[in-house]
Write a protein that holds these residues in place. Structure first.
Motif, short mmCIF file in Angstrom:
data_model
loop_
_atom_site.label_atom_id
_atom_site.label_comp_id
_atom_site.label_asym_id
_atom_site.label_seq_id
_atom_site.Cartn_x
_atom_site.Cartn_y
_atom_site.Cartn_z
N UNK A 183 0.83 -1.20 0.00
CA UNK A 183 0.00 0.00 0.00
C UNK A 183 0.87 1.26 0.00
N UNK A 184 0.52 2.22 -0.86
CA UNK A 184 1.32 3.43 -0.99
C UNK A 184 0.80 4.57 -0.13
N UNK A 185 -0.39 4.44 0.40
CA UNK A 185 -0.99 5.52 1.18
C UNK A 185 -1.65 6.57 0.32
N UNK A 186 -1.66 6.38 -0.99
CA UNK A 186 -2.33 7.30 -1.90
C UNK A 186 -3.66 6.66 -2.30
N UNK A 187 -4.75 7.33 -1.99
CA UNK A 187 -6.06 6.75 -2.29
C UNK A 187 -6.80 7.63 -3.29
N UNK A 188 -7.48 6.98 -4.22
CA UNK A 188 -8.20 7.68 -5.26
C UNK A 188 -9.64 7.22 -5.30
N UNK A 189 -10.52 8.16 -5.71
CA UNK A 189 -11.92 7.82 -5.88
C UNK A 189 -12.53 8.65 -7.00
N UNK A 190 -13.53 8.11 -7.70
CA UNK A 190 -13.98 6.72 -7.62
C UNK A 190 -13.01 5.79 -8.34
N UNK A 191 -13.18 4.51 -8.20
CA UNK A 191 -12.27 3.57 -8.87
C UNK A 191 -12.65 3.38 -10.33
N UNK A 239 -8.19 12.59 -4.96
CA UNK A 239 -6.97 11.92 -4.52
C UNK A 239 -6.61 12.39 -3.13
N UNK A 240 -6.30 11.43 -2.29
CA UNK A 240 -5.79 11.74 -0.96
C UNK A 240 -4.34 11.27 -0.92
N UNK A 241 -3.42 12.19 -0.70
CA UNK A 241 -2.00 11.86 -0.79
C UNK A 241 -1.51 11.18 0.48
N UNK A 242 -0.33 10.60 0.36
CA UNK A 242 0.29 9.96 1.52
C UNK A 242 0.57 11.03 2.58
N UNK A 243 0.41 10.64 3.82
CA UNK A 243 0.60 11.56 4.94
C UNK A 243 1.96 12.25 4.87
N UNK A 244 1.96 13.58 4.96
CA UNK A 244 3.20 14.33 4.92
C UNK A 244 3.66 14.73 3.54
N UNK A 245 2.99 14.22 2.51
CA UNK A 245 3.37 14.56 1.14
C UNK A 245 2.61 15.80 0.69
N UNK A 304 -5.78 22.50 1.49
CA UNK A 304 -4.80 22.68 2.58
C UNK A 304 -4.31 21.38 3.19
N UNK A 305 -5.12 20.34 3.14
CA UNK A 305 -4.66 19.05 3.67
C UNK A 305 -3.90 18.25 2.61
N UNK A 306 -3.58 18.89 1.48
CA UNK A 306 -2.80 18.33 0.38
C UNK A 306 -3.57 17.34 -0.50
N UNK A 307 -4.83 17.06 -0.17
CA UNK A 307 -5.62 16.25 -1.09
C UNK A 307 -5.85 17.05 -2.37
N UNK A 310 8.27 8.75 -5.56
CA UNK A 310 6.92 9.11 -5.97
C UNK A 310 6.03 7.89 -5.86
N UNK A 311 4.96 8.04 -5.12
CA UNK A 311 4.04 6.94 -4.88
C UNK A 311 2.74 7.18 -5.64
N UNK A 312 2.30 6.15 -6.34
CA UNK A 312 1.08 6.24 -7.12
C UNK A 312 -0.09 5.57 -6.40
N UNK A 313 -1.28 6.12 -6.65
CA UNK A 313 -2.49 5.45 -6.22
C UNK A 313 -2.89 4.39 -7.23
N UNK A 314 -4.02 3.73 -6.97
CA UNK A 314 -4.47 2.65 -7.85
C UNK A 314 -5.21 3.18 -9.08
N UNK A 315 -5.52 4.45 -9.08
CA UNK A 315 -6.12 5.05 -10.26
C UNK A 315 -7.63 5.04 -10.30
N UNK A 316 -8.15 5.89 -11.16
CA UNK A 316 -9.59 5.94 -11.45
C UNK A 316 -9.78 5.64 -12.93
N UNK A 317 -10.55 4.60 -13.21
CA UNK A 317 -10.81 4.24 -14.60
C UNK A 317 -12.00 5.05 -15.09
#
Lengths: 115, 112
Positions: free
Chosen positions: A1-9, A23-29, A70-73, A104-111
């Motif tokens: 898990x990269x900690x990068x979450x995307x929606x919708x899938x 997109x929600x980025x990894x904490x601290x990024x 501001x939360x980097x999302x 650089x960490x990628x999320x799983x993407x949105x199709x």
């Protein structure tokens, strides 16, 4: 898990419509970038956001726009969808602005499918 | 899940053999290179990176070689396993930009 979450899938839109991807980025990024990956190809850079401002853009028209909060999302917005916009949209996050040396960490993407 | 590599060059290897995936890059100003692994339906997963002041870097079961003279990058995977089956992309960056430029990808298929 990269900690990068995307929606919708996955989502399906009609030509001419608008879409927002999240997109929600990894904490601290504090740097988020977006890529478009068409079927059978490598990802193509769309743009990058650092501390809520765009600081780099690839060869994409203005109907591709984004935001960083501001939360980097981040959000990717695409207006006036075209059939060729059908692709996997990838969000990537890292710390700092220079690519070199910062993983650089990628999320799983949105199709996105445009019909 | 959807496939991201329907018409990519394919490398087929026997389980346990070593794999070598090659990549040519175009920008002589690129100073940082990354290899990513992408499984079907997933985003790219970081494998290993290398800076232009190095010509070799090793990780766990993987080695990246960089030849700046001919602008060539390779990824070597030792003792290839079925779980290594995926599409592999090289990506390059130069200090002037914030973007990664990806190559076209190679599909690795591991035969049991």
């Amino acid at each position: 898990e990269t900690g990068v979450t995307q929606s919708p899938t996955h989502l399906i839109k009609t030509r001419g419509q608008q879409v927002t991807l999240r997109c929600s980025s990894q904490s601290g990024h504090n740097t988020v970038s977006w890529y478009q990956q068409a079927l059978g190809q490598g990802p193509q850079f769309i743009f990058q956001y650092y501390r809520e401002e765009e600081n780099g853009r690839g060869n994409f028209p203005p109907r591709f726009s984004g935001l960083q909060f501001p939360n980097y999302s981040s959000e990717l917005n695409v207006n006036a969808l075209e059939l060729d916009d059908s692709a996997l949209y990838l969000c990537a996050s890292r710390s700092g602005t220079g690519v070199s040396g910062n993983t650089i960490y990628f999320g799983e993407g949105s199709w996105l499918t445009v019909v | 899940g959807e496939s991201v590599g329907l018409h990519l060059p394919t490398l087929s290897v026997q389980e346990g053999d070593n794999s070598i995936i090659n990549c040519a890059y175009s920008n002589s100003a690129s100073d940082y290179f990354i290899w990513y692994k992408q499984e079907s339906g997933k985003g790219p997963q970081f494998i290993i990176d290398i800076r232009s002041n190095m010509d070799k870097r090793q990780g766990q079961r993987v080695t990246v070689l960089l030849n700046k003279t001919v602008k060539h990058l390779s990824l070597q995977i030792a003792a290839t396993q079925p779980g290594d089956s995926a599409v592999y992309f090289c990506a390059e960056n130069n200090n002037a930009g914030n973007m990664l430029t990806f190559g076209g990808g190679t599909r690795l298929m591991v035969k049991p």
